[in-house]
Write a protein that holds these residues in place. Structure first.
Motif, PDB file in Angstrom:
ATOM      1  N   ALA A 271       0.824  -1.206   0.000  1.00 51.97           N
ATOM      2  CA  ALA A 271       0.000   0.000   0.000  1.00 51.97           C
ATOM      3  C   ALA A 271       0.857   1.254   0.000  1.00 51.97           C
ATOM      4  N   ARG A 272       1.985   1.231   0.703  1.00 56.11           N
ATOM      5  CA  ARG A 272       2.825   2.427   0.794  1.00 56.11           C
ATOM      6  C   ARG A 272       3.571   2.710  -0.500  1.00 56.11           C
ATOM      7  N   ARG A 273       3.863   1.693  -1.277  1.00 57.67           N
ATOM      8  CA  ARG A 273       4.564   1.937  -2.531  1.00 57.67           C
ATOM      9  C   ARG A 273       3.620   1.995  -3.732  1.00 57.67           C
ATOM     10  N   ARG A 274       2.304   2.038  -3.468  1.00 54.35           N
ATOM     11  CA  ARG A 274       1.342   2.099  -4.559  1.00 54.35           C
ATOM     12  C   ARG A 274       1.551   3.394  -5.335  1.00 54.35           C
ATOM     13  N   GLY A 275       1.573   3.257  -6.649  1.00 60.12           N
ATOM     14  CA  GLY A 275       1.834   4.417  -7.506  1.00 60.12           C
ATOM     15  C   GLY A 275       3.290   4.577  -7.833  1.00 60.12           C
ATOM     16  N   ALA A 276       4.192   3.808  -7.112  1.00 65.66           N
ATOM     17  CA  ALA A 276       5.610   3.877  -7.427  1.00 65.66           C
ATOM     18  C   ALA A 276       5.956   2.837  -8.478  1.00 65.66           C
ATOM     19  N   ALA A 277       7.216   2.793  -8.830  1.00 64.15           N
ATOM     20  CA  ALA A 277       7.662   1.845  -9.847  1.00 64.15           C
ATOM     21  C   ALA A 277       7.567   0.424  -9.296  1.00 64.15           C
ATOM     22  N   PRO A 278       7.360  -0.575 -10.138  1.00 63.98           N
ATOM     23  CA  PRO A 278       7.286  -1.969  -9.675  1.00 63.98           C
ATOM     24  C   PRO A 278       8.571  -2.385  -8.987  1.00 63.98           C
ATOM     25  N   THR A 279       8.421  -3.286  -7.975  1.00 65.69           N
ATOM     26  CA  THR A 279       9.585  -3.711  -7.192  1.00 65.69           C
ATOM     27  C   THR A 279      10.167  -5.023  -7.695  1.00 65.69           C
ATOM     28  N   GLY A 280       9.580  -5.618  -8.737  1.00 65.24           N
ATOM     29  CA  GLY A 280      10.073  -6.885  -9.269  1.00 65.24           C
ATOM     30  C   GLY A 280      11.486  -6.736  -9.799  1.00 65.24           C
ATOM     31  N   PRO A 281      12.061  -7.801 -10.356  1.00 66.06           N
ATOM     32  CA  PRO A 281      11.421  -9.102 -10.565  1.00 66.06           C
ATOM     33  C   PRO A 281      11.485  -9.998  -9.332  1.00 66.06           C
ATOM     34  N   GLY A 282      10.661 -11.031  -9.364  1.00 68.37           N
ATOM     35  CA  GLY A 282      10.683 -12.022  -8.311  1.00 68.37           C
ATOM     36  C   GLY A 282      11.022 -13.389  -8.881  1.00 68.37           C
ATOM     37  N   ASP A 283      11.319 -14.318  -7.985  1.00 66.83           N
ATOM     38  CA  ASP A 283      11.652 -15.688  -8.390  1.00 66.83           C
ATOM     39  C   ASP A 283      10.440 -16.568  -8.114  1.00 66.83           C
ATOM     40  N   ALA A 284       9.698 -16.915  -9.167  1.00 70.45           N
ATOM     41  CA  ALA A 284       8.476 -17.688  -8.996  1.00 70.45           C
ATOM     42  C   ALA A 284       8.771 -19.067  -8.402  1.00 70.45           C
ATOM     43  N   ALA A 285       9.887 -19.691  -8.787  1.00 66.25           N
ATOM     44  CA  ALA A 285      10.202 -21.034  -8.298  1.00 66.25           C
ATOM     45  C   ALA A 285      10.415 -21.027  -6.789  1.00 66.25           C
ATOM     46  N   ALA A 286      11.179 -20.054  -6.295  1.00 69.97           N
ATOM     47  CA  ALA A 286      11.460 -20.005  -4.859  1.00 69.97           C
ATOM     48  C   ALA A 286      10.205 -19.666  -4.058  1.00 69.97           C
ATOM     49  N   VAL A 287       9.405 -18.715  -4.555  1.00 69.15           N
ATOM     50  CA  VAL A 287       8.214 -18.307  -3.804  1.00 69.15           C
ATOM     51  C   VAL A 287       7.188 -19.438  -3.755  1.00 69.15           C
ATOM     52  N   VAL A 288       6.901 -20.057  -4.899  1.00 67.03           N
ATOM     53  CA  VAL A 288       5.900 -21.124  -4.925  1.00 67.03           C
ATOM     54  C   VAL A 288       6.372 -22.317  -4.091  1.00 67.03           C
ATOM     55  N   ARG A 289       7.650 -22.637  -4.163  1.00 67.91           N
ATOM     56  CA  ARG A 289       8.160 -23.763  -3.369  1.00 67.91           C
ATOM     57  C   ARG A 289       7.988 -23.489  -1.871  1.00 67.91           C
ATOM     58  N   ASP A 290       8.238 -22.240  -1.459  1.00 66.17           N
ATOM     59  CA  ASP A 290       8.097 -21.897  -0.040  1.00 66.17           C
ATOM     60  C   ASP A 290       6.642 -21.963   0.401  1.00 66.17           C
TER      61      ASP A 290
END
Length: 420
Positions: A271-290
């Protein structure tokens, strides 16, 4: 719009000029013809008295002098012809009966004057006004009128272009500011300029942008307050978990409390960074595995069979890790919330040629309820789970799709775009 306004003024100017210049050009031609005929008639009238009264020698000399400047022929009653040689025409024959007239001939205008009072009968004076003399000065006048018309059209186009520029420039700026606001550049403001109506629109747009900023600021503050409201019960839960005699139960409950705290913290940061630049990229493999590891414990407790097909990764995607984790939790939580205990489900994560990944969660439950694809419309829930995942994907160039398995269960496919 600027081009259309210029074309409109050009068309209007041309119509006005045509309506004005065409009659004027015809009038100029008529005036030139009348002027030539009047001049020729005056020359003929100047020798009428001589033809009617002078002796033959004087008459001959006078006619020869007059014929030197203009084709002039005198037909005497005895049949002799003085001046410019010319055959007798029907107009001459008619004038010999005592009638003066002007007739159209192949050479131009034929003017014949009957001279009566001679002792031997009626004499006829004839002259011809050539076509060139009738149109003398007309071409020049028409060229001047055409030049004047062209100058007026160019002046009209210049004025129209200036006016259109003054009108279109503020509208173009308003369009650019609105597009910036659509891209979440909430600091963009329009400069009031142009006609009063356009200035009113600019002021309204600026007011709208300011109001949006205020609403977002209030939303961020409310989300921040949420963190403080949840800190106390989460701390109490953690203390209760640590006081449990069974270490396994304490560890499981503490892990759940930590997951809730991470979700709340991620929500506040998002919510605090809404309107700012995207913070990606992310690692889909690591997040989904966790997240699968977290939910697999609950799957064992509820007797659910979990089939996994996860790409070892890394799989860089445009969605940030916290957003992707929230989306995965929402989709996996729907499985536990909307299917009975013991229902098997499968989770697969595959790379996409060209970049990105596809996360698929399929269960063997009763399928999707009516309206599940709409926020707040699904039964027995707030309808936010699918919307959270959809927004996380679409905001970063992906998408979410729902389908039904052959066995009747639900299949949710989350398409994750590659990082820019």
């Amino acid at each position: 719009m600027r081009r259309r306004l210029t074309l409109l003024v050009a068309a209007t100017t041309c119509l006005v000029l045509v309506a004005f210049l065409v009659p004027l050009a015809l009038l100029v031609r008529t005036v030139a013809q009348d002027r030539a005929v009047v001049a020729a008639t005056a020359d003929v009238q100047a020798i009428v008295s001589v033809v009617g009264t002078a002796d033959p020698t004087t008459l001959r000399l006078t006619i020869e002098q007059a014929a030197a400047t203009r084709p002039l022929t005198v037909y005497l009653p005895d049949g002799s012809v003085l001046g410019t040689p010319a055959a007798r025409t029907p107009a001459v024959e008619l004038a010999a009966r005592g009638r003066s007239l002007t007739a159209v001939s192949p050479q131009g205008r034929e003017i014949v004057v009957a001279v009566q009072g001679r002792p031997d009968g009626t004499a006829v004076i004839r002259t011809v006004v050539s076509t060139a003399e009738l149109s003398r000065g007309v071409t020049r006048a028409w060229l001047l009128l055409a030049g004047l018309g062209l100058a007026l059209v160019l002046l009209g186009l210049l004025v129209a272009d200036r006016l259109a520029r003054r009108l279109v420039a503020p509208i173009t700026e308003l369009s650019a500011v609105s597009h910036r606001l659509a891209r979440a550049e909430l600091t963009a403001r329009a400069r009031p300029a142009g006609p009063p109506e356009v200035r009113d629109v600019a002021a309204a747009l600026n007011q709208l942008a300011g109001r949006i900023q205020e609403l977002l600021r209030e939303e961020r503050e409310q989300v921040a307050d949420l963190s403080h409201r949840l800190r106390t019960p989460l701390t109490a839960l953690r203390l209760e978990a640590e006081s449990l005699a069974e270490p396994a139960d304490a560890a499981r409950i503490t892990a759940g409390v930590d997951a809730v705290e991470r979700a709340v913290t991620g929500l506040i940061q998002q919510a605090r960074r809404r309107g700012a630049a995207p913070t990606g990229p992310g690692d889909a493999a690591a997040v989904v595995r966790d997240r699968v590891a977290f939910w697999s414990v609950l799957a064992e407790d509820t007797g659910r069979t979990l089939r996994l097909d996860l790409d070892p990764g890394p799989l860089p995607v445009a969605v940030a890790d916290d957003e992707l984790a929230a989306a995965a939790d929402a989709l996996l939580g729907n499985v536990f919330a909307h299917t009975p205990d013991g229902t098997a489900f499968a989770v697969s994560l595959a790379a996409v040629p060209g970049g990105g990944a596809v996360l698929t969660i399929a269960d063997e439950g009763p399928g999707l309820p009516v309206g599940a694809a709409h926020r707040g419309a699904s039964t027995r829930s707030t309808g936010l789970g699918l919307d959270i995942a959809r927004r996380a994907a679409r905001t970063n160039g992906g998408d979410l799709r729902l389908s039904t398995a052959p066995t009747g269960g639900a299949i949710v496919t989350l398409h994750l775009a590659p990082p820019p």
